[in-house]
Scaffold this motif. Structure first.
Motif: not given
Length: 429
Positions: A287-312
């Motif tokens: 709620q504070r993120i929204i109230a302070e109008r902080v924008a979000l860059i999701p980078t959702l597609s980063l997590w699959e290759p990132e954690f694959k490289r880490a062996g998850a």
């Protein structure tokens, strides 16, 4: 002006190939009253016959025309409502979708191919810029940290007209917490926010001496030590105060909930990632993120290759991606601003396709995703008077895609033609 939450030089027109149809099905032809003789002066260019989406949420225009004159859009409307001046270059985009030019708000020019950006042949640099950004419709991008001098060299060559490329903005600073060197960089590569005074000096150097467009902070970085160190609140506040006093935004790499909390409390403008390590962001913080109008860059597609490289394991990776999607969905549901970005450059696969799919799965429809690519970054970075929509007076930044992205979001990645200020900077073969 303070920031608070919330020329391309002309290049010579292509001499060959205009009379032939593009292999992609995007072609050029002459309509009655127009001519392809453009030997003199800057020609107008008209994209004719496509389905136009002038802006997110706006009604589409079937069999439409986008007319660009002198690098600016001069008319948008149905074919029979737009008169073409003599000398207009006509591009037939029948059967395609015409959209405003895209922004990527999180890229890095860190790959080895950019090391010789200042001296490599212009044709080679153009090809690399096409492969990295332009072939996906990105006519503007925010670099959130690259090797010293690389971005500046690319910017100089684009701005001089030597090289055709996107409009590029760059963040400086790269401050990390005390003992916060990221695991993927040698110790000492990035400055530490040891004290507010040191932080102020680094920010002033980046913005005043280096001419950077923004500041980036690692409010929490992934380090070899545990727990990960958190940047001191007084250093974050000093960084944001110095940046905002100059009208510049502040991006934060948060890593975990502690990093999000520190960033929001310190007054940053943009969270550069979702937090894949957390099942969810606590509701009070959200709620504070929204109230302070902080924008979000999701980078959702980063997590699959990132954690694959880490062996998850696959199930762990799936849970982390799902958690990030849930955070994005909640941010959108509360009316938060979303900026498109994939961390391309740090992540070797620079295609935005997977990001589009994951955003759609998280509940964002075509118009919301289009907003994250166009009107939202234009508003966030105070450039809505020039970019983000197809409307008279705005820059002639246009993307033509194959297919209908309202039916299949994957069509956004099938770019056939990219224009920046009325000049074709990418065309599919």
């Amino acid at each position: 002006m303070t920031t608070r939450r919330s020329g391309f030089v002309g290049w010579s027109v292509l001499a060959l190939g205009w009379a032939a149809l593009f292999a992609s099905g995007v072609g050029c032809r002459t309509l009655p009253g127009a001519t392809t003789d453009i030997a003199r002066g800057e020609p107008a260019i008209a994209l004719v016959g496509g389905t136009i989406h002038p802006a997110p949420g706006a009604a589409s225009i079937a069999d439409g025309v986008v007319l660009i004159t002198g690098g600016r859009i001069s008319a948008v409307g149905p074919r029979d409502s737009v008169s073409l001046p003599e000398g207009t270059r006509v591009v037939d985009v029948t059967g395609h979708t015409v959209l405003p030019g895209f922004w990527s708000s999180h890229v890095h020019f860190t790959a080895p191919v950019w090391e010789q950006a200042a001296t490599m042949p212009a044709a080679q640099l153009e090809r690399q810029l096409q492969d990295f950004l332009l072939r996906y419709g990105f006519v503007r991008a925010y670099d959130l940290g690259s090797a010293p001098g690389v971005l500046e060299a690319i910017q100089r060559r684009i701005q001089s007209g030597e090289v055709r490329g996107p409009g590029l903005l760059g963040a400086g600073g790269g401050l990390v917490p005390l003992h916060g060197a990221p695991v993927y960089l040698p110790p000492g590569t990035l400055p530490e926010a040891t004290t507010p005074e040191v932080t102020r000096a680094v920010v002033q150097q980046a913005l005043d001496a280096q001419g950077k467009d923004a500041i980036k902070l690692f409010t929490v970085s992934v380090t070899r030590q545990r727990p990960f160190p958190v940047m001191a609140g007084d250093s974050i506040r000093v960084a944001t105060q110095e940046a905002h006093a100059r009208g510049k935004p502040v991006f934060a790499h948060p890593t975990n909930v502690s990093g999000v909390t520190a960033a929001v409390e310190g007054g940053v403008d943009v969270l550069a990632h979702t937090v894949s390590s957390a099942e969810e962001i606590p509701e009070a913080l959200q709620q504070r993120i929204i109230a302070e109008r902080v924008a979000l860059i999701p980078t959702l597609s980063l997590w699959e290759p990132e954690f694959k490289r880490a062996g998850a394991p696959e199930d762990v990776i799936a849970r982390q991606v799902a958690a990030s999607q849930k955070q994005l969905a909640r941010h959108v549901a509360l009316g938060g601003r979303v900026l498109f970005g994939t961390d391309a450059g740090y992540e070797p696969d620079v295609s935005p396709l997977r990001e589009y799919v994951l955003m759609k799965e998280a509940g964002m429809d075509f118009h919301r995703i289009l907003a994250s690519l166009t009107t939202e970054p234009a508003a966030q970075f105070h450039q809505a008077e020039r970019f983000g929509r197809l409307a008279p007076g705005l820059d002639g930044d246009v993307v033509v895609v194959q297919g209908d992205p309202t039916r299949e979001i994957e069509a956004l990645s099938r770019v056939r033609l990219t224009l920046r200020q009325g000049h074709i900077v990418f065309q599919a073969e």
